[in-house]
Motif scaffolding. Structure first.
Motif, PDB file in Angstrom:
ATOM      1  N   ALA A 151      37.417  46.535  41.524  1.00  0.00           N
ATOM      2  CA  ALA A 151      36.059  46.130  41.138  1.00  0.00           C
ATOM      3  C   ALA A 151      35.216  45.927  42.391  1.00  0.00           C
ATOM      4  CB  ALA A 151      36.114  44.838  40.323  1.00  0.00           C
ATOM      5  N   ASN A 152      33.946  45.720  42.209  1.00  0.00           N
ATOM      6  CA  ASN A 152      33.039  45.546  43.345  1.00  0.00           C
ATOM      7  C   ASN A 152      32.951  44.083  43.802  1.00  0.00           C
ATOM      8  OD1 ASN A 152      31.618  44.778  41.021  1.00  0.00           O
ATOM      9  ND2 ASN A 152      29.649  45.354  41.892  1.00  0.00           N
ATOM     10  N   THR A 153      34.060  43.370  43.742  1.00  0.00           N
ATOM     11  CA  THR A 153      34.132  42.001  44.250  1.00  0.00           C
ATOM     12  C   THR A 153      34.252  42.040  45.774  1.00  0.00           C
ATOM     13  OG1 THR A 153      36.529  42.022  43.977  1.00  0.00           O
ATOM     14  CG2 THR A 153      35.239  41.144  42.134  1.00  0.00           C
ATOM     15  N   ALA A 154      34.205  40.899  46.413  1.00  0.00           N
ATOM     16  CA  ALA A 154      34.285  40.845  47.883  1.00  0.00           C
ATOM     17  C   ALA A 154      35.582  41.467  48.404  1.00  0.00           C
ATOM     18  CB  ALA A 154      34.152  39.407  48.372  1.00  0.00           C
ATOM     19  N   THR A 155      36.693  41.246  47.712  1.00  0.00           N
ATOM     20  CA  THR A 155      37.972  41.813  48.143  1.00  0.00           C
ATOM     21  C   THR A 155      38.179  43.222  47.604  1.00  0.00           C
ATOM     22  OG1 THR A 155      39.153  40.891  46.244  1.00  0.00           O
ATOM     23  CG2 THR A 155      39.083  39.538  48.249  1.00  0.00           C
ATOM     24  N   GLY A 156      37.520  43.557  46.514  1.00  0.00           N
ATOM     25  CA  GLY A 156      37.655  44.881  45.913  1.00  0.00           C
ATOM     26  C   GLY A 156      38.858  45.015  44.991  1.00  0.00           C
ATOM     27  N   ARG A 157      39.736  44.016  45.016  1.00  0.00           N
ATOM     28  CA  ARG A 157      40.944  44.062  44.184  1.00  0.00           C
ATOM     29  C   ARG A 157      41.234  42.684  43.601  1.00  0.00           C
ATOM     30  NH1 ARG A 157      42.347  48.776  44.932  1.00  0.00           N
ATOM     31  NH2 ARG A 157      44.411  49.264  44.231  1.00  0.00           N
ATOM     32  N   GLU A 158      41.655  42.704  42.350  1.00  0.00           N
ATOM     33  CA  GLU A 158      42.102  41.490  41.666  1.00  0.00           C
ATOM     34  C   GLU A 158      43.432  41.843  41.013  1.00  0.00           C
ATOM     35  OE1 GLU A 158      40.163  38.826  42.149  1.00  0.00           O
ATOM     36  OE2 GLU A 158      38.633  40.082  43.079  1.00  0.00           O
ATOM     37  N   GLN A 159      44.219  40.829  40.646  1.00  0.00           N
ATOM     38  CA  GLN A 159      45.515  41.120  40.045  1.00  0.00           C
ATOM     39  C   GLN A 159      45.845  40.123  38.942  1.00  0.00           C
ATOM     40  OE1 GLN A 159      49.466  40.779  42.194  1.00  0.00           O
ATOM     41  NE2 GLN A 159      49.281  43.012  42.058  1.00  0.00           N
ATOM     42  N   LEU A 160      46.416  40.652  37.854  1.00  0.00           N
ATOM     43  CA  LEU A 160      46.897  39.848  36.744  1.00  0.00           C
ATOM     44  C   LEU A 160      48.398  40.063  36.628  1.00  0.00           C
ATOM     45  CD1 LEU A 160      44.159  40.815  34.126  1.00  0.00           C
ATOM     46  CD2 LEU A 160      44.228  38.771  35.571  1.00  0.00           C
ATOM     47  N   MET A 161      49.096  39.109  36.008  1.00  0.00           N
ATOM     48  CA  MET A 161      50.548  39.247  35.852  1.00  0.00           C
ATOM     49  C   MET A 161      50.939  38.857  34.434  1.00  0.00           C
ATOM     50  SD  MET A 161      53.667  37.463  37.926  1.00  0.00           S
ATOM     51  CE  MET A 161      53.523  38.498  39.358  1.00  0.00           C
ATOM     52  N   ILE A 162      51.883  39.614  33.875  1.00  0.00           N
ATOM     53  CA  ILE A 162      52.479  39.263  32.590  1.00  0.00           C
ATOM     54  C   ILE A 162      53.991  39.172  32.764  1.00  0.00           C
ATOM     55  CG2 ILE A 162      50.622  40.227  31.167  1.00  0.00           C
ATOM     56  CD1 ILE A 162      52.484  42.685  30.715  1.00  0.00           C
ATOM     57  N   LYS A 163      54.611  38.331  31.926  1.00  0.00           N
ATOM     58  CA  LYS A 163      56.061  38.145  31.961  1.00  0.00           C
ATOM     59  C   LYS A 163      56.584  38.130  30.534  1.00  0.00           C
ATOM     60  CE  LYS A 163      56.027  35.183  36.062  1.00  0.00           C
ATOM     61  NZ  LYS A 163      56.380  33.870  36.580  1.00  0.00           N
ATOM     62  N   ALA A 164      57.830  38.518  30.400  1.00  0.00           N
ATOM     63  CA  ALA A 164      58.487  38.456  29.090  1.00  0.00           C
ATOM     64  C   ALA A 164      59.996  38.456  29.297  1.00  0.00           C
ATOM     65  CB  ALA A 164      58.080  39.638  28.225  1.00  0.00           C
ATOM     66  N   SER A 165      60.675  37.850  28.346  1.00  0.00           N
ATOM     67  CA  SER A 165      62.130  37.880  28.327  1.00  0.00           C
ATOM     68  C   SER A 165      62.503  38.679  27.090  1.00  0.00           C
ATOM     69  CB  SER A 165      62.690  36.452  28.235  1.00  0.00           C
ATOM     70  OG  SER A 165      64.097  36.502  28.124  1.00  0.00           O
ATOM     71  N   ILE A 166      63.127  39.838  27.300  1.00  0.00           N
ATOM     72  CA  ILE A 166      63.422  40.749  26.192  1.00  0.00           C
ATOM     73  C   ILE A 166      64.873  40.571  25.766  1.00  0.00           C
ATOM     74  CG2 ILE A 166      63.450  43.160  25.459  1.00  0.00           C
ATOM     75  CD1 ILE A 166      61.357  43.639  27.740  1.00  0.00           C
TER      76      ILE A 166
END
Length: 160
Positions: free
Chosen positions: A144-159
């Motif tokens: 994205a056009n944020t100051a860093t240019g990158r953001e990150q999300l995380m998902i977890k699951a126990s299958i």
């Protein structure tokens, strides 16, 4: 013999004086140039930093309610979805140009239109547990056009 010795001594002294004078002249010429260069470099660095700070303070900011979600225990083959909510807390329109999961099992959906300052948006992330076992941790990388240019999300699951 005395004349030859006299001529050699005179040449050595003259040569030494000329080299010494050259060094002094070179020092006088180079010193101001080096000083100007250092000064210009300092000014250029200050101007660049000022511009970067200005751009950073004007950039949009993606502020997420949370950047990590744990689906807990799920059954193998199950598809689960979470919606990450965010707000543009910056000073200019937020433009998301891409969002990619760390593997094909993680599929993000993101807004394609600009998000104005103060407005909210959602990023839908679907995880497919087909063919997976045990603890899983996946990421979504956002461009994205944020100051860093990158953001990150995380998902977890126990299958199981």
């Amino acid at each position: 013999m005395k004349i030859k010795l006299f001529v050699v001594a005179t040449l050595l002294i003259a040569t030494a004086c000329k080299n010494e004078n050259k060094t002094e002249v070179q020092d006088e010429i180079l010193a101001p140039t080096e000083s100007i260069t250092e000064q210009n470099m300092s000014e250029m660095t200050d101007a660049t930093t000022s511009t970067e700070n200005s751009v950073a303070t004007e950039a949009p900011v993606m502020t997420f309610e949370k950047t990590e979600h744990d689906f807990g225990s799920i059954t193998q083959g199950e598809n689960v979805t979470h919606i990450f909510k965010f707000k543009n807390t910056g000073k200019s329109d937020l433009l998301i140009s891409d969002a990619k999961g760390s593997c094909g099992c993680t599929v993000p959906e993101y807004p394609k239109t600009p998000i104005k300052p103060g407005e909210s948006g959602e990023m839908k992330v679907t995880f497919s547990s087909a063919g997976r076992n045990g603890l899983q941790s996946k990421t979504v990388d956002i461009t994205a056009n944020t100051a860093t240019g990158r953001e990150q999300l995380m998902i977890k699951a126990s299958i199981k």
